[in-house]
Every structure is written in structure tokens, then in C-alpha cells.
Write a protein that holds these residues in place. Structure first.
Motif, PDB file in Angstrom:
ATOM      1  N   ILE A  86       0.846  -1.196   0.000  1.00 23.59           N
ATOM      2  CA  ILE A  86       0.000   0.000   0.000  1.00 23.59           C
ATOM      3  C   ILE A  86       0.884   1.251   0.000  1.00 23.59           C
ATOM      4  CG2 ILE A  86      -1.562   1.405   1.421  1.00 23.59           C
ATOM      5  CD1 ILE A  86      -3.061  -0.766  -0.017  1.00 23.59           C
ATOM      6  N   ALA A  87       1.897   1.247   0.858  1.00 24.81           N
ATOM      7  CA  ALA A  87       2.828   2.377   0.917  1.00 24.81           C
ATOM      8  C   ALA A  87       3.576   2.533  -0.403  1.00 24.81           C
ATOM      9  CB  ALA A  87       3.816   2.173   2.064  1.00 24.81           C
ATOM     10  N   PHE A  88       3.952   1.413  -1.000  1.00 28.29           N
ATOM     11  CA  PHE A  88       4.679   1.439  -2.275  1.00 28.29           C
ATOM     12  C   PHE A  88       3.810   2.052  -3.371  1.00 28.29           C
ATOM     13  CE2 PHE A  88       5.939  -0.418  -6.326  1.00 28.29           C
ATOM     14  CZ  PHE A  88       7.317  -0.237  -6.320  1.00 28.29           C
ATOM     15  N   LYS A  89       2.572   1.617  -3.457  1.00 26.44           N
ATOM     16  CA  LYS A  89       1.673   2.114  -4.489  1.00 26.44           C
ATOM     17  C   LYS A  89       1.316   3.585  -4.298  1.00 26.44           C
ATOM     18  CE  LYS A  89       1.059  -1.455  -7.163  1.00 26.44           C
ATOM     19  NZ  LYS A  89       1.439  -1.408  -8.604  1.00 26.44           N
ATOM     20  N   LEU A  90       1.395   4.040  -3.055  1.00 23.87           N
ATOM     21  CA  LEU A  90       1.106   5.445  -2.764  1.00 23.87           C
ATOM     22  C   LEU A  90       2.347   6.313  -2.914  1.00 23.87           C
ATOM     23  CD1 LEU A  90      -1.320   5.056   0.286  1.00 23.87           C
ATOM     24  CD2 LEU A  90      -1.907   5.841  -2.017  1.00 23.87           C
TER      25      LEU A  90
END
Length: 220
Positions: A86-90
């Protein structure tokens, strides 16, 4: 009464699974979709508990219950990879570093192996009748290490999402689930933990939806 609650939770998880698949249909092979496997495990878990009294005591229910513990060990640690992805995609800078991808991956694999060796291999079950529900539970106490670490990761990620995006959903869901473990001490005649666990999974789905709407990359 509790049997009805477990059937209701099964239906609720099936609904979340369908919604999650709909959200992820453009790119199902994505680490942010790891939470879908967790939902699959919870659908099975609650369904077997709901059906326990109808199966009755015996090898069949014991075998089906063993799978509950196996799926818990295999799928729950995947929430760690879910949090990182999630952090990566954001597009959070730290999540882009290979170091953190390796750390989260090792932690996930390590917890799965830990659960398999400490909670699944050699698992011995005994029948338990309580509040109209028949289940099989572990004779020995189950280690809380995996649940504690997964919860800690979700709390940290929830704080990061609030700080960077003012999105409180993940943190609220995790805190509710954590407080539920305290409430369960006083509420013994109702599956309060299972209900609050559903709210946690709902917060995971809302987090996935938030990621899709706020990611800079299309088709996530």
C-alpha cells in the motif's frame, strides 16, 4: 444465537471478498490484494465454526478445524506485505527502497514459518462446546507472536497513512480490533472478537480503495 452470528459473519466476509475482487479486477496479481487471501481464510473459518454443531464431534470436524489453523498461519502474515505494498503504491519514498521490500518480505516469510512450526505442525485439537457452538481448539496455548507483530505493522502503517494522507481508516480498524481483545475478557457469551475482526478486514478493504483512488500509477 452465536451460530447465527457466525453464519452472518460468513456472509459478510463473502460480501467483502466480492467487493475486494471487484476493486482488484484490473490487476489481481498485486501485493495489495494479499488481504483477499485473508478474507478467504476468514470465510472458511467462520463457516466451519457455524457448521460445527451440525457436523458433530468426530474426525471430519477435527480435520476441517485443522485447516482453519493452517490457513490462519499461511494467510494472516501476508498482511505485512499488504501494508508495505500500500505504501509502495502510494509512492512513499521509504517504501520504494529495496531494503524495506526485503525486510517486509523476510518478516512475512519468517512469521509464516514460525506459525507452521510452532502452531500447526504437531497440532492437537480437542472438542469444545460453548454458547451453542461446537468447535475444535488447540490443546496447547497458541503463541501470540505473529498476531502481535502483524498488528504492530498495521498500527504503524495506519499512523503513516494519517500523517501523509489524513486517512484514518486502517488505524481505526486496527485499534478497534486491539481493544476487542480486552473486551473479550469480560464478554464470554458472544464472539465479540470475531465481530471486531470483521471491522478490521473492512478497514483493509477501505484502505485498498483509498490506495486505488490516490495512487499516481493507473491500473493498480
Amino acid at each position: 444465537m452465536n451460530t447465527f452470528v457466525y453464519f452472518l459473519l460468513t456472509f459478510g466476509y463473502l460480501t467483502l471478498l466480492i467487493l475486494g475482487l471487484f476493486l482488484s479486477k484490473k490487476n489481481i496479481l498485486n501485493l495489495t490484494n494479499m488481504f483477499l487471501l485473508v478474507i478467504v481464510g476468514l470465510v472458511y473459518d467462520n463457516l466451519i465454526i457455524a457448521l460445527g454443531r451440525f457436523f458433530g464431534e468426530g474426525k471430519l470436524l477435527e480435520g476441517l478445524s485443522f485447516v482453519r489453523f493452517l490457513l490462519h498461519a499461511l494467510f494472516t502474515p501476508l498482511l505485512i506485505l499488504f501494508a508495505w505494498s500500500i505504501a509502495f503504491k502510494l509512492d512513499l519514498a521509504w517504501a520504494k527502497k529495496k531494503f524495506w521490500k526485503i525486510v517486509f518480505s523476510i518478516l512475512t516469510i519468517g512469521l509464516i514459518l514460525y506459525e507452521l512450526f510452532t502452531s500447526v505442525i504437531g497440532l492437537k485439537l480437542r472438542a469444545k462446546r460453548e454458547n451453542g457452538v461446537l468447535t475444535y481448539e488447540s490443546i496447547e496455548s497458541v503463541s501470540p507472536v505473529m498476531v502481535i507483530l502483524v498488528t504492530l505493522v498495521l498500527v504503524i502503517m495506519g499512523i503513516i497513512l494519517i500523517k501523509n494522507f489524513h486517512f484514518p481508516g486502517l488505524l481505526i480498524g486496527t485499534i478497534i480490533m486491539t481493544l476487542g481483545s480486552v473486551l473479550a475478557i469480560w464478554i464470554s457469551n458472544f464472539p465479540i472478537m470475531n465481530v471486531l475482526e470483521f471491522l478490521l478486514v473492512l478497514s483493509l478493504l477501505l484502505t485498498k480503495r483509498f490506495q486505488i483512488r490516490n495512487s499516481k500509477k493507473p491500473n493498480t
